[in-house]
Design a protein around this motif. Structure first.
Motif, PDB file in Angstrom:
ATOM      1  N   VAL A   1      -8.278 -22.840 -13.801  1.00 60.97           N
ATOM      2  CA  VAL A   1      -7.955 -21.648 -14.594  1.00 60.97           C
ATOM      3  C   VAL A   1      -8.697 -20.425 -14.059  1.00 60.97           C
ATOM      4  O   VAL A   1      -8.114 -19.353 -13.875  1.00 60.97           O
ATOM      5  N   VAL A   2      -9.987 -20.565 -13.780  1.00 64.52           N
ATOM      6  CA  VAL A   2     -10.784 -19.439 -13.269  1.00 64.52           C
ATOM      7  C   VAL A   2     -10.261 -19.001 -11.904  1.00 64.52           C
ATOM      8  O   VAL A   2     -10.094 -17.805 -11.643  1.00 64.52           O
ATOM      9  N   THR A   3      -9.966 -19.945 -11.017  1.00 63.71           N
ATOM     10  CA  THR A   3      -9.437 -19.620  -9.696  1.00 63.71           C
ATOM     11  C   THR A   3      -8.090 -18.909  -9.805  1.00 63.71           C
ATOM     12  O   THR A   3      -7.832 -17.925  -9.102  1.00 63.71           O
ATOM     13  N   SER A   4      -7.231 -19.380 -10.699  1.00 65.84           N
ATOM     14  CA  SER A   4      -5.922 -18.746 -10.900  1.00 65.84           C
ATOM     15  C   SER A   4      -6.074 -17.323 -11.408  1.00 65.84           C
ATOM     16  O   SER A   4      -5.370 -16.411 -10.964  1.00 65.84           O
ATOM     17  N   LEU A   5      -6.985 -17.112 -12.340  1.00 71.12           N
ATOM     18  CA  LEU A   5      -7.203 -15.777 -12.895  1.00 71.12           C
ATOM     19  C   LEU A   5      -7.749 -14.826 -11.828  1.00 71.12           C
ATOM     20  O   LEU A   5      -7.279 -13.688 -11.704  1.00 71.12           O
ATOM     21  N   ILE A   6      -8.698 -15.287 -11.030  1.00 74.56           N
ATOM     22  CA  ILE A   6      -9.252 -14.448  -9.956  1.00 74.56           C
ATOM     23  C   ILE A   6      -8.153 -14.113  -8.945  1.00 74.56           C
ATOM     24  O   ILE A   6      -8.029 -12.968  -8.500  1.00 74.56           O
ATOM     25  N   SER A   7      -7.340 -15.074  -8.603  1.00 73.17           N
ATOM     26  CA  SER A   7      -6.240 -14.840  -7.668  1.00 73.17           C
ATOM     27  C   SER A   7      -5.256 -13.825  -8.226  1.00 73.17           C
ATOM     28  O   SER A   7      -4.797 -12.930  -7.517  1.00 73.17           O
ATOM     29  N   ARG A   8      -4.934 -13.952  -9.503  1.00 78.17           N
ATOM     30  CA  ARG A   8      -3.995 -13.017 -10.145  1.00 78.17           C
ATOM     31  C   ARG A   8      -4.559 -11.599 -10.156  1.00 78.17           C
ATOM     32  O   ARG A   8      -3.844 -10.640  -9.859  1.00 78.17           O
ATOM     33  N   VAL A   9      -5.836 -11.451 -10.476  1.00 71.58           N
ATOM     34  CA  VAL A   9      -6.463 -10.126 -10.478  1.00 71.58           C
ATOM     35  C   VAL A   9      -6.452  -9.555  -9.063  1.00 71.58           C
ATOM     36  O   VAL A   9      -6.126  -8.380  -8.864  1.00 71.58           O
ATOM     37  N   TRP A  10      -6.799 -10.361  -8.079  1.00 68.21           N
ATOM     38  CA  TRP A  10      -6.835  -9.899  -6.698  1.00 68.21           C
ATOM     39  C   TRP A  10      -5.454  -9.462  -6.237  1.00 68.21           C
ATOM     40  O   TRP A  10      -5.286  -8.407  -5.637  1.00 68.21           O
ATOM     41  N   ARG A  11      -4.437 -10.268  -6.537  1.00 67.68           N
ATOM     42  CA  ARG A  11      -3.071  -9.939  -6.115  1.00 67.68           C
ATOM     43  C   ARG A  11      -2.502  -8.749  -6.870  1.00 67.68           C
ATOM     44  O   ARG A  11      -1.604  -8.093  -6.381  1.00 67.68           O
ATOM     45  N   SER A  12      -3.033  -8.459  -8.037  1.00 65.62           N
ATOM     46  CA  SER A  12      -2.484  -7.354  -8.829  1.00 65.62           C
ATOM     47  C   SER A  12      -2.728  -6.003  -8.187  1.00 65.62           C
ATOM     48  O   SER A  12      -2.019  -5.050  -8.464  1.00 65.62           O
ATOM     49  N   THR A  13      -3.714  -5.896  -7.303  1.00 67.31           N
ATOM     50  CA  THR A  13      -3.984  -4.620  -6.642  1.00 67.31           C
ATOM     51  C   THR A  13      -3.605  -4.644  -5.160  1.00 67.31           C
ATOM     52  O   THR A  13      -4.037  -3.787  -4.403  1.00 67.31           O
ATOM     53  N   GLU A  14      -2.777  -5.582  -4.767  1.00 66.41           N
ATOM     54  CA  GLU A  14      -2.283  -5.633  -3.391  1.00 66.41           C
ATOM     55  C   GLU A  14      -0.986  -4.859  -3.278  1.00 66.41           C
ATOM     56  O   GLU A  14      -0.206  -4.781  -4.224  1.00 66.41           O
ATOM     57  N   LEU A  15      -0.736  -4.327  -2.109  1.00 60.88           N
ATOM     58  CA  LEU A  15       0.546  -3.704  -1.800  1.00 60.88           C
ATOM     59  C   LEU A  15       1.461  -4.831  -1.345  1.00 60.88           C
ATOM     60  O   LEU A  15       1.408  -5.265  -0.205  1.00 60.88           O
ATOM     61  N   ARG A  16       2.253  -5.375  -2.258  1.00 58.28           N
ATOM     62  CA  ARG A  16       2.988  -6.620  -1.997  1.00 58.28           C
ATOM     63  C   ARG A  16       4.246  -6.441  -1.165  1.00 58.28           C
ATOM     64  O   ARG A  16       4.596  -7.307  -0.382  1.00 58.28           O
ATOM     65  N   ALA A  17       4.992  -5.381  -1.392  1.00 55.14           N
ATOM     66  CA  ALA A  17       6.287  -5.230  -0.735  1.00 55.14           C
ATOM     67  C   ALA A  17       6.104  -4.888   0.735  1.00 55.14           C
ATOM     68  O   ALA A  17       5.394  -3.953   1.076  1.00 55.14           O
ATOM     69  N   GLU A  18       6.745  -5.654   1.570  1.00 52.35           N
ATOM     70  CA  GLU A  18       6.700  -5.413   3.008  1.00 52.35           C
ATOM     71  C   GLU A  18       7.788  -4.429   3.429  1.00 52.35           C
ATOM     72  O   GLU A  18       7.645  -3.735   4.423  1.00 52.35           O
ATOM     73  N   ARG A  19       8.867  -4.401   2.653  1.00 55.01           N
ATOM     74  CA  ARG A  19      10.023  -3.613   3.058  1.00 55.01           C
ATOM     75  C   ARG A  19      10.679  -2.989   1.842  1.00 55.01           C
ATOM     76  O   ARG A  19      10.866  -3.643   0.817  1.00 55.01           O
ATOM     77  N   ILE A  20      11.048  -1.715   1.966  1.00 56.15           N
ATOM     78  CA  ILE A  20      11.805  -1.014   0.935  1.00 56.15           C
ATOM     79  C   ILE A  20      13.194  -0.787   1.493  1.00 56.15           C
ATOM     80  O   ILE A  20      13.352  -0.229   2.586  1.00 56.15           O
ATOM     81  N   VAL A  21      14.201  -1.217   0.754  1.00 57.85           N
ATOM     82  CA  VAL A  21      15.588  -1.057   1.175  1.00 57.85           C
ATOM     83  C   VAL A  21      16.242  -0.060   0.221  1.00 57.85           C
ATOM     84  O   VAL A  21      16.230  -0.252  -0.993  1.00 57.85           O
ATOM     85  N   LEU A  22      16.794   1.023   0.798  1.00 54.86           N
ATOM     86  CA  LEU A  22      17.448   2.057   0.003  1.00 54.86           C
ATOM     87  C   LEU A  22      18.957   1.951   0.166  1.00 54.86           C
ATOM     88  O   LEU A  22      19.448   1.779   1.290  1.00 54.86           O
ATOM     89  N   ASP A  23      19.687   2.068  -0.947  1.00 55.50           N
ATOM     90  CA  ASP A  23      21.128   2.164  -0.803  1.00 55.50           C
ATOM     91  C   ASP A  23      21.475   3.582  -0.358  1.00 55.50           C
ATOM     92  O   ASP A  23      20.610   4.460  -0.267  1.00 55.50           O
ATOM     93  N   GLU A  24      22.734   3.822  -0.049  1.00 52.17           N
ATOM     94  CA  GLU A  24      23.154   5.117   0.501  1.00 52.17           C
ATOM     95  C   GLU A  24      22.872   6.268  -0.460  1.00 52.17           C
ATOM     96  O   GLU A  24      22.426   7.341  -0.054  1.00 52.17           O
ATOM     97  N   THR A  25      23.103   6.050  -1.752  1.00 55.38           N
ATOM     98  CA  THR A  25      22.865   7.106  -2.741  1.00 55.38           C
ATOM     99  C   THR A  25      21.385   7.434  -2.829  1.00 55.38           C
ATOM    100  O   THR A  25      21.000   8.612  -2.854  1.00 55.38           O
ATOM    101  N   ALA A  26      20.519   6.440  -2.875  1.00 61.02           N
ATOM    102  CA  ALA A  26      19.076   6.674  -2.930  1.00 61.02           C
ATOM    103  C   ALA A  26      18.608   7.415  -1.687  1.00 61.02           C
ATOM    104  O   ALA A  26      17.801   8.351  -1.768  1.00 61.02           O
ATOM    105  N   ARG A  27      19.123   7.031  -0.541  1.00 58.45           N
ATOM    106  CA  ARG A  27      18.755   7.698   0.709  1.00 58.45           C
ATOM    107  C   ARG A  27      19.151   9.176   0.665  1.00 58.45           C
ATOM    108  O   ARG A  27      18.371  10.058   1.037  1.00 58.45           O
ATOM    109  N   ARG A  28      20.340   9.466   0.152  1.00 60.61           N
ATOM    110  CA  ARG A  28      20.799  10.852   0.047  1.00 60.61           C
ATOM    111  C   ARG A  28      19.926  11.648  -0.911  1.00 60.61           C
ATOM    112  O   ARG A  28      19.529  12.780  -0.613  1.00 60.61           O
TER     113      ARG A  28
END
Length: 197
Positions: free
Chosen positions: A19-46
């Motif tokens: 439980v403690v390890t899971s909680l520490i991992s969750r806190v650590w991951r909560s401040t990570e920049l997780r997304a490697e890629r942002i995909v925009l549709d044509e309207t968003a790009r415009r």
């Protein structure tokens, strides 16, 4: 068990360690920049290309009705609180939590227009992580430093922290700022987070 409770104690220690390890991992991951890629549709790009000619200003919105009246009220509130000049265009950014346990590395952003208001909508496992990744992508894509505007959430900050850790929702502004601070150490290149009201 009563005469020799050593097995129960050892099992309890293992459960506590997990439980403690899971909680520490969750806190650590909560401040990570997780997304490697942002995909925009044509309207968003415009929308971004047209707004990027000036300063990129985004208003974070948690969609309720999703109608013209909601966006008009939100824009008026944010402009009053943060003094965005009347002529500067704004985009709305809405991130909804799809599955808080799904740590995908791709965020798809769709553009929609609601009564003349330009809205960028995305789904992600955690709202602040997706917002931070999107802002960093915008900066890299356009060369401009994006500004995002939030309203303060009313309520107990500890409650929001627990909601964020458990469900990926909560007081989004400070967590987004912390993710950006960790991802971009240079304040001159870091997307700006504004909180008003």
């Amino acid at each position: 068990m009563i005469e020799r409770p050593d097995g129960i104690r050892i099992a309890g220690l293992f459960i506590l360690a997990i439980v403690v390890t899971s909680l520490i991992s969750r806190v650590w991951r909560s401040t990570e920049l997780r997304a490697e890629r942002i995909v925009l549709d044509e309207t968003a790009r415009r929308f971004i290309e047209e707004a990027g000619r000036t300063r990129l200003r985004l208003i974070a919105n948690q969609r309720d009705a999703g109608d013209e009246a909601e966006y008009a009220a939100k824009e008026r509130e944010v402009r009053d609180d943060t003094h965005i000049p009347p002529g500067d265009p704004v985009l709305f950014l809405e991130v909804t939590v799809c599955d808080a346990s799904d740590f995908t590395d791709e965020v798809v952003v769709r553009g929609v227009e609601v009564g003349g208001y330009r809205v960028l909508r995305a789904e992600a496992a955690a709202v602040p992580n997706a917002i931070a990744a999107f802002l960093m992508d915008l900066r890299d894509r356009t060369g401009a430093i994006p500004h995002i505007y939030f309203g303060w959430a009313e309520g107990n900050p500890l409650k929001f922290l627990m909601r964020f850790l458990l469900f990926g929702e909560g007081d989004i502004a400070p967590v987004t700022h912390e993710i950006l601070r960790r991802a971009e150490p240079d304040p001159e290149r870091r997307p700006s987070v504004h909180v008003g009201g």
